[in-house]
Design a protein around this motif. Structure first.
Motif, mmCIF file in Angstrom:
data_model
loop_
_atom_site.group_PDB
_atom_site.id
_atom_site.type_symbol
_atom_site.label_atom_id
_atom_site.label_comp_id
_atom_site.label_asym_id
_atom_site.label_seq_id
_atom_site.Cartn_x
_atom_site.Cartn_y
_atom_site.Cartn_z
ATOM 1 N N TRP A 23 -26.560 31.664 -51.610
ATOM 2 C CA TRP A 23 -25.728 32.011 -53.103
ATOM 3 C C TRP A 23 -27.216 32.121 -54.173
ATOM 4 O O TRP A 23 -26.609 32.975 -54.671
ATOM 5 C CB TRP A 23 -25.053 30.852 -53.408
ATOM 6 C CG TRP A 23 -25.054 30.700 -54.991
ATOM 7 C CD1 TRP A 23 -23.270 31.859 -55.342
ATOM 8 C CD2 TRP A 23 -25.157 30.310 -56.157
ATOM 9 N NE1 TRP A 23 -23.802 31.319 -56.797
ATOM 10 C CE2 TRP A 23 -25.017 30.842 -57.239
ATOM 11 C CE3 TRP A 23 -26.231 29.300 -56.189
ATOM 12 C CZ2 TRP A 23 -24.690 30.709 -58.158
ATOM 13 C CZ3 TRP A 23 -26.405 29.320 -57.536
ATOM 14 C CH2 TRP A 23 -26.199 29.973 -58.801
ATOM 15 N N MET A 24 -28.041 31.151 -53.970
ATOM 16 C CA MET A 24 -29.456 31.799 -55.077
ATOM 17 C C MET A 24 -29.497 33.539 -54.649
ATOM 18 O O MET A 24 -30.378 33.523 -55.192
ATOM 19 C CB MET A 24 -30.617 30.710 -54.861
ATOM 20 C CG MET A 24 -29.843 29.298 -54.974
ATOM 21 S SD MET A 24 -29.826 29.357 -57.326
ATOM 22 C CE MET A 24 -31.360 30.139 -57.555
ATOM 23 N N ALA A 26 -28.452 35.881 -53.444
ATOM 24 C CA ALA A 26 -27.142 36.926 -53.703
ATOM 25 C C ALA A 26 -27.166 36.993 -55.384
ATOM 26 O O ALA A 26 -27.496 37.776 -55.847
ATOM 27 C CB ALA A 26 -25.948 35.935 -54.041
ATOM 28 N N HIS A 27 -27.364 35.895 -55.963
ATOM 29 C CA HIS A 27 -27.243 35.730 -57.132
ATOM 30 C C HIS A 27 -28.876 36.667 -57.944
ATOM 31 O O HIS A 27 -28.404 36.691 -58.905
ATOM 32 C CB HIS A 27 -27.446 34.313 -57.829
ATOM 33 C CG HIS A 27 -27.314 34.254 -58.996
ATOM 34 N ND1 HIS A 27 -26.773 33.943 -60.315
ATOM 35 C CD2 HIS A 27 -28.515 33.681 -60.364
ATOM 36 C CE1 HIS A 27 -27.071 34.617 -61.488
ATOM 37 N NE2 HIS A 27 -28.083 33.623 -61.221
ATOM 38 N N THR A 28 -30.340 36.004 -57.636
ATOM 39 C CA THR A 28 -31.385 36.538 -57.035
ATOM 40 C C THR A 28 -31.078 38.418 -57.141
ATOM 41 O O THR A 28 -31.240 39.160 -58.258
ATOM 42 C CB THR A 28 -32.466 35.976 -56.114
ATOM 43 O OG1 THR A 28 -32.544 34.816 -56.812
ATOM 44 C CG2 THR A 28 -33.553 36.478 -57.036
ATOM 45 N N LEU A 30 -28.284 40.501 -57.328
ATOM 46 C CA LEU A 30 -27.050 40.667 -58.693
ATOM 47 C C LEU A 30 -28.309 40.838 -60.123
ATOM 48 O O LEU A 30 -28.098 41.824 -60.166
ATOM 49 C CB LEU A 30 -26.024 39.612 -58.922
ATOM 50 C CG LEU A 30 -25.023 39.627 -57.688
ATOM 51 C CD1 LEU A 30 -24.481 39.492 -57.536
ATOM 52 C CD2 LEU A 30 -24.411 41.422 -57.389
ATOM 53 N N LYS A 31 -29.195 40.115 -60.091
ATOM 54 C CA LYS A 31 -29.216 40.466 -61.216
ATOM 55 C C LYS A 31 -30.945 41.402 -60.869
ATOM 56 O O LYS A 31 -30.792 42.118 -61.692
ATOM 57 C CB LYS A 31 -30.593 38.276 -61.544
ATOM 58 C CG LYS A 31 -29.545 37.887 -62.501
ATOM 59 C CD LYS A 31 -30.070 36.465 -61.522
ATOM 60 C CE LYS A 31 -31.526 37.203 -63.612
ATOM 61 N NZ LYS A 31 -31.170 35.025 -63.802
ATOM 62 N N ARG A 101 -21.043 40.605 -62.643
ATOM 63 C CA ARG A 101 -21.013 38.567 -62.309
ATOM 64 C C ARG A 101 -22.023 38.270 -62.327
ATOM 65 O O ARG A 101 -22.902 39.011 -62.168
ATOM 66 C CB ARG A 101 -20.571 38.452 -60.851
ATOM 67 C CG ARG A 101 -18.944 38.846 -59.879
ATOM 68 C CD ARG A 101 -18.378 37.620 -59.014
ATOM 69 N NE ARG A 101 -18.466 37.418 -59.564
ATOM 70 C CZ ARG A 101 -18.514 35.925 -58.617
ATOM 71 N NH1 ARG A 101 -17.884 36.708 -56.870
ATOM 72 N NH2 ARG A 101 -19.007 34.865 -58.895
ATOM 73 N N PHE A 102 -21.923 37.121 -62.455
ATOM 74 C CA PHE A 102 -23.356 36.260 -62.587
ATOM 75 C C PHE A 102 -24.055 36.921 -64.062
ATOM 76 O O PHE A 102 -25.130 37.212 -64.016
ATOM 77 C CB PHE A 102 -24.611 36.387 -62.404
ATOM 78 C CG PHE A 102 -23.683 35.557 -60.201
ATOM 79 C CD1 PHE A 102 -24.074 34.312 -60.441
ATOM 80 C CD2 PHE A 102 -23.580 36.166 -59.608
ATOM 81 C CE1 PHE A 102 -22.288 33.857 -59.492
ATOM 82 C CE2 PHE A 102 -22.901 35.699 -57.969
ATOM 83 C CZ PHE A 102 -22.885 34.598 -58.207
ATOM 84 N N ASP A 104 -26.307 38.246 -66.729
ATOM 85 C CA ASP A 104 -27.590 38.159 -67.979
ATOM 86 C C ASP A 104 -27.947 38.527 -68.947
ATOM 87 O O ASP A 104 -28.615 39.599 -69.235
ATOM 88 C CB ASP A 104 -28.609 38.944 -66.403
ATOM 89 C CG ASP A 104 -30.118 38.682 -66.622
ATOM 90 O OD1 ASP A 104 -30.441 38.210 -67.208
ATOM 91 O OD2 ASP A 104 -31.113 38.839 -65.823
#
Length: 183
Positions: A23-24, A26-28, A30-31, A101-102, A104
């Motif tokens: 998850w981290m 994928a989150h990174t 995406l950012k 998503r997510f 920033d």
């Protein structure tokens, strides 16, 4: 606790850690993707064909008579559309940034701050050219500008240009005074 329960617990903890790391990652990603997209929006307004078109428009608006007179009406109209289409791409790209998503918020704020001057300047330029040429339908550009302004509330796209092109022989501009012509 028997060995099967211990192994099951360890497997569950390892799975939870793997899921969190995934998850981290994928989150990174995406950012990072969002920030690269933001850089691309700014690059589209400041490089390549759009930069050349902005230069032609700037020379036509702010240049000396010699610079102004070298730019034909068809070249000015072509430059207008190159910049107008870049603003349309910006409107679509900025919408895409907002809905990713997510969120920033810091990246959006930084991107918006960098885009601000460019959009405000080009909005004035395009509006001035459309009024000057009279055959250009500026409604699509105005729609794109309204779309951008909805997303960047402090953006001022309704400003109007007060500069007059330096279109007569012997015309020159006073140094440091934008739009002030001397004869």
């Amino acid at each position: 606790m028997d060995s099967e329960a211990i192994w099951a617990t360890l497997a569950a903890v390892a799975s939870a850690i793997a899921a969190f790391v995934s998850w981290m990652t994928a989150h990174t990603a995406l950012k990072t993707s969002r920030r690269q997209h933001s850089v691309g929006l700014l690059a589209d307004l400041t490089t390549g064909e759009v930069a050349g078109a902005r230069d032609r428009i700037g020379n036509w608006l702010y240049g000396t008579h010699d610079q102004h007179s070298r730019i034909s009406k068809p070249e000015l109209i072509q430059a207008y559309y190159v910049v107008a289409w870049a603003l349309e791409r910006l409107a679509v790209g900025r919408t895409a940034l907002r809905v990713m998503r997510f969120g920033d918020k810091q990246a959006l704020k930084e991107s918006d701050a960098r885009l601000l001057w460019h959009v405000e300047e080009q909005a004035q330029n395009l509006r001035f050219i459309a009024n000057f040429v009279k055959t250009i339908d500026n409604r699509e550009v105005e729609d794109s500008l309204r779309s951008i302004q909805k997303q960047i509330p402090y953006l001022q796209t309704s400003k109007t240009r007060s500069v007059s092109p330096c279109d007569t022989p012997g015309c020159w501009r006073r140094p440091g005074e934008e739009g002030v012509l001397a004869r």
